[in-house]
Design an enzyme around this catalytic site. Structure first.
Site, PDB file in Angstrom:
ATOM      1  N   LYS A 116      38.733   6.043  40.646  1.00 40.39           N
ATOM      2  CA  LYS A 116      37.496   6.341  41.376  1.00 40.39           C
ATOM      3  C   LYS A 116      37.745   6.632  42.858  1.00 40.39           C
ATOM      4  CE  LYS A 116      35.945   5.893  37.443  1.00 40.39           C
ATOM      5  NZ  LYS A 116      35.857   7.132  36.652  1.00 40.39           N
ATOM      6  N   LYS A 158      33.644  -1.773  45.053  1.00 41.19           N
ATOM      7  CA  LYS A 158      33.862  -1.201  43.720  1.00 41.19           C
ATOM      8  C   LYS A 158      35.352  -1.165  43.394  1.00 41.19           C
ATOM      9  CE  LYS A 158      29.967   2.055  43.693  1.00 41.19           C
ATOM     10  NZ  LYS A 158      29.586   3.476  43.539  1.00 41.19           N
ATOM     11  N   GLU A 200      31.469   0.980  49.727  1.00 40.52           N
ATOM     12  CA  GLU A 200      30.432   1.989  49.962  1.00 40.52           C
ATOM     13  C   GLU A 200      29.188   1.327  50.525  1.00 40.52           C
ATOM     14  OE1 GLU A 200      29.632   4.076  46.288  1.00 40.52           O
ATOM     15  OE2 GLU A 200      31.284   5.474  46.649  1.00 40.52           O
ATOM     16  N   LEU A 203      23.237   1.629  48.092  1.00 40.95           N
ATOM     17  CA  LEU A 203      21.953   2.323  48.036  1.00 40.95           C
ATOM     18  C   LEU A 203      20.982   1.463  47.222  1.00 40.95           C
ATOM     19  CD1 LEU A 203      23.299   5.931  47.304  1.00 40.95           C
ATOM     20  CD2 LEU A 203      22.753   4.924  49.525  1.00 40.95           C
ATOM     21  N   ARG A 291      34.546  14.758  30.203  1.00 41.28           N
ATOM     22  CA  ARG A 291      34.375  14.851  28.744  1.00 41.28           C
ATOM     23  C   ARG A 291      32.966  15.324  28.425  1.00 41.28           C
ATOM     24  NH1 ARG A 291      30.855  10.611  28.644  1.00 41.28           N
ATOM     25  NH2 ARG A 291      31.419   8.887  30.028  1.00 41.28           N
TER      26      ARG A 291
HETATM   27  C1  MV4 Z   1      26.277   2.425  43.409  1.00 43.31           C
HETATM   28  C2  MV4 Z   1      24.992   1.843  43.465  1.00 43.31           C
HETATM   29  C3  MV4 Z   1      24.408   1.691  44.707  1.00 43.31           C
HETATM   30  N1  MV4 Z   1      25.067   2.076  45.820  1.00 43.31           N
HETATM   31  N2  MV4 Z   1      26.893   2.806  44.550  1.00 43.31           N
HETATM   32  C4  MV4 Z   1      27.024   1.690  38.770  1.00 43.31           C
HETATM   33  C5  MV4 Z   1      27.867   2.412  37.808  1.00 43.31           C
HETATM   34  C6  MV4 Z   1      28.741   3.278  38.587  1.00 43.31           C
HETATM   35  N3  MV4 Z   1      28.796   4.551  37.938  1.00 43.31           N
HETATM   36  C7  MV4 Z   1      28.168   3.363  39.954  1.00 43.31           C
HETATM   37  N4  MV4 Z   1      27.099   2.409  39.982  1.00 43.31           N
HETATM   38  C8  MV4 Z   1      26.357   2.222  41.091  1.00 43.31           C
HETATM   39  N5  MV4 Z   1      26.922   2.614  42.246  1.00 43.31           N
HETATM   40  C9  MV4 Z   1      26.289   2.627  45.723  1.00 43.31           C
HETATM   41  N6  MV4 Z   1      26.922   2.999  46.829  1.00 43.31           N
HETATM   42  C10 MV4 Z   1      24.378   1.469  42.269  1.00 43.31           C
HETATM   43  C11 MV4 Z   1      25.066   1.654  41.073  1.00 43.31           C
HETATM   44  C12 MV4 Z   1      24.366   1.282  39.865  1.00 43.31           C
HETATM   45  C13 MV4 Z   1      23.994   2.247  38.916  1.00 43.31           C
HETATM   46  C14 MV4 Z   1      24.333   3.595  39.042  1.00 43.31           C
HETATM   47  C15 MV4 Z   1      23.980   4.523  38.096  1.00 43.31           C
HETATM   48  C16 MV4 Z   1      23.257   4.130  36.990  1.00 43.31           C
HETATM   49  C17 MV4 Z   1      22.913   2.820  36.831  1.00 43.31           C
HETATM   50  C18 MV4 Z   1      23.274   1.857  37.771  1.00 43.31           C
HETATM   51  C19 MV4 Z   1      22.909   0.539  37.612  1.00 43.31           C
HETATM   52  C20 MV4 Z   1      23.264  -0.399  38.540  1.00 43.31           C
HETATM   53  C21 MV4 Z   1      24.001  -0.029  39.671  1.00 43.31           C
END
Ligand code: MV4
Length: 447
Positions: A116, A158, A200, A203, A291
């Site tokens: 990532k 992360k 990060e 958000l 994918r």
């Molecule tokens: C985030 C976020 C808030 N702020 N990054 C969760 C899975 C991964 N793909 C990235 N994710 C998130 N990254 C920042 N800077 C909140 C999430 C997240 C989320 C993102 C997409 C779909 C569902 C989610 C559920 C919880 C948190």
């Protein structure tokens, strides 16, 4: 074009790939575990090979068994489907070394996006907007404190090897920061054998908006618009829609153009998806999926493009059949993921399908390997059907979806159909007013 393809997957997606192959005049080889001998993808395929015991590690993740099956059946290419080995770069390399074509991107691009940190660095280098944060992995404690105070709290830690939400930690202030980093590192080490983490800006209430793309070996890169996948519980998507109710035409064109430009610079080939968080009118790259995705049919519904066919053509070195100028987004599509689960507590509900009737009619598509008498095995993901509904407008799509869910009969196991029925009657959903936390709030969950 290939004459014969091995489909290294199971369930509805194996069936989806089989259907594309059949329409292209390509023969199919199904593989299955001992628990899936009676599965629909096995019945429909031209040939089938049993590759091992029910546990995924003994069958669908069993690389020597898959390569042996490919060798003895004489296929030219292997389609990995979704999940299982579909994002495993070393599998893609082994497929190649054994003389088969991997239906997917270059292994190098899979590795780049699998990490990532390198994914984010590439996205940024190729002009995609990223979330403000650390420049690469977190170094010393002093650097971390400095970065966090620059971007402002709350921050999110992360795992570089993570993705899909595993191993993330929020720090609300400087007092929590170093502890959050240590916790995230410990979890990442235990889960992925790699303790590298990055930071990060957190958000608060974003939407999850992802752009579908296709790129061939002839320099054609196109996007098929976006999907809104915000309705999820514990990182499991429940329902997806295309286009996103949150975007306007200009935002869509702009992010689509950024994605195709970035992918052309990267030299990416195959189908792929760029995931963004979208908040207050701004996009932030988070990850790329190298994918096919479960929710690809809603993009097919609004564009008329057969994504799997194009993906197979690309792998065979042929140009795509469409150009960006041919893509006109038409109407609205929603996919409901129907799982064999208790719709209240989401416990798996495997068992015998005693009765089955799929809905039909204009604008209704069902991707499922179910039939009356089929036994849903307890060993795998509980997705048993996808209901994809298309309408000229979002409202027509919703009315049609309500009708189709009413028609759907699946007896013998519990399913998420009643939850979908409740959900689409909620005013927030009807108004398109939801974010990534909406469903968990609605279900009264904390996590
Ligand atoms: C985030 C976020 C808030 N702020 N990054 C969760 C899975 C991964 N793909 C990235 N994710 C998130 N990254 C920042 N800077 C909140 C999430 C997240 C989320 C993102 C997409 C779909 C569902 C989610 C559920 C919880 C948190």
């Amino acid at each position: 074009m290939f004459e014969k393809i091995l489909i290294a997957n199971r369930g509805e997606i194996a069936l989806r790939i089989h259907r594309a192959c059949r329409e292209m005049g390509i023969q199919t080889v199904a593989v299955h575990s001992t628990a899936d001998a009676d599965a629909m993808h096995v019945r429909l395929a031209d040939e089938s090979v049993c590759i091992g015991a029910p546990a995924s590690k003994d069958s669908y993740l069993n690389i020597p068994a898959l390569l042996s099956a490919a060798t003895i059946t004489g296929v030219e290419a292997i389609h990995p489907g979704v999940g299982f080995l579909s994002e495993n770069a070393s599998f893609a390399e082994m497929v190649r070394e054994h003389g088969f074509v991997f239906i997917g991107p270059e292994p190098e691009h899979m590795s780049l996006m699998g990490d990532k940190v390198t994914a984010k660095q590439s996205a940024k280098a190729f002009g995609l907007p990223v979330v403000p944060g650390s420049d690469g992995a977190i170094g010393s404690d002093e650097e971390a404190i400095e970065t966090a105070s620059t971007i402002g709290y709350p921050v999110l830690i992360k795992a570089s090897a993570g993705g899909g939400g595993r191993g993330m930690k929020v720090a609300e202030n400087e007092d929590e920061l170093l502890n959050s980093i240590r916790l995230a590192k410990t979890e990442a080490k235990a889960a992925f054998g790699n303790d590298e983490v990055y930071m990060e800006k957190y958000l608060n209430r974003p939407r999850h908006v992802e752009v579908q793309l296709l790129a061939d070996a002839h320099g054609n890169v196109i996007h098929l618009g976006e999907r809104d996948c915000s309705l999820q519980r514990r990182h499991q998507k429940l329902l997806e829609e295309a286009p996103s109710p949150a975007l306007n035409v200009e935002e869509r064109a702009k992010i689509g153009a950024s994605v195709t430009k970035a992918m052309a610079k990267l030299g990416y080939q195959s189908a792929g998806t760029i995931e963004f968080l979208y908040e207050d009118g701004a996009f932030f790259f988070i990850e790329m999926n190298t994918r096919l995705q479960v929710e690809h049919p809603i993009s097919e519904a609004i564009t008329g493009v057969d994504i799997v066919r194009e993906q197979i053509r690309i792998a065979a070195g042929l140009p795509m059949t469409i150009r960006q100028k041919d893509i006109k987004l038409q109407g609205h599509a929603i996919e409901c993921r129907i799982n064999a689960e208790n719709p209240e507590n989401f416990m798996p509900s495997p068992g015998n399908i005693t009765d089955y009737h799929a809905p039909g009619g204009l604008g209704v598509r069902v991707d499922s390997g179910l039939y009356a008498g089929y036994r849903v095995p307890p060993y795998y993901d509980s997705l048993i059907a996808k209901l994809i509904v298309h309408g000229q407008t979002r409202n027509e799509c919703l009315m049609r979806l309500r009708r189709a869910l009413e028609e759907f009969v699946i007896e013998g196991v519990q399913t998420t159909i009643p939850l979908h029925q409740r959900l689409i009657a909620e005013s927030d959903f009807i108004n398109g007013d939801y974010d990534i936390h909406w469903l968990e709030r609605y279900l009264g969950l904390k996590s």
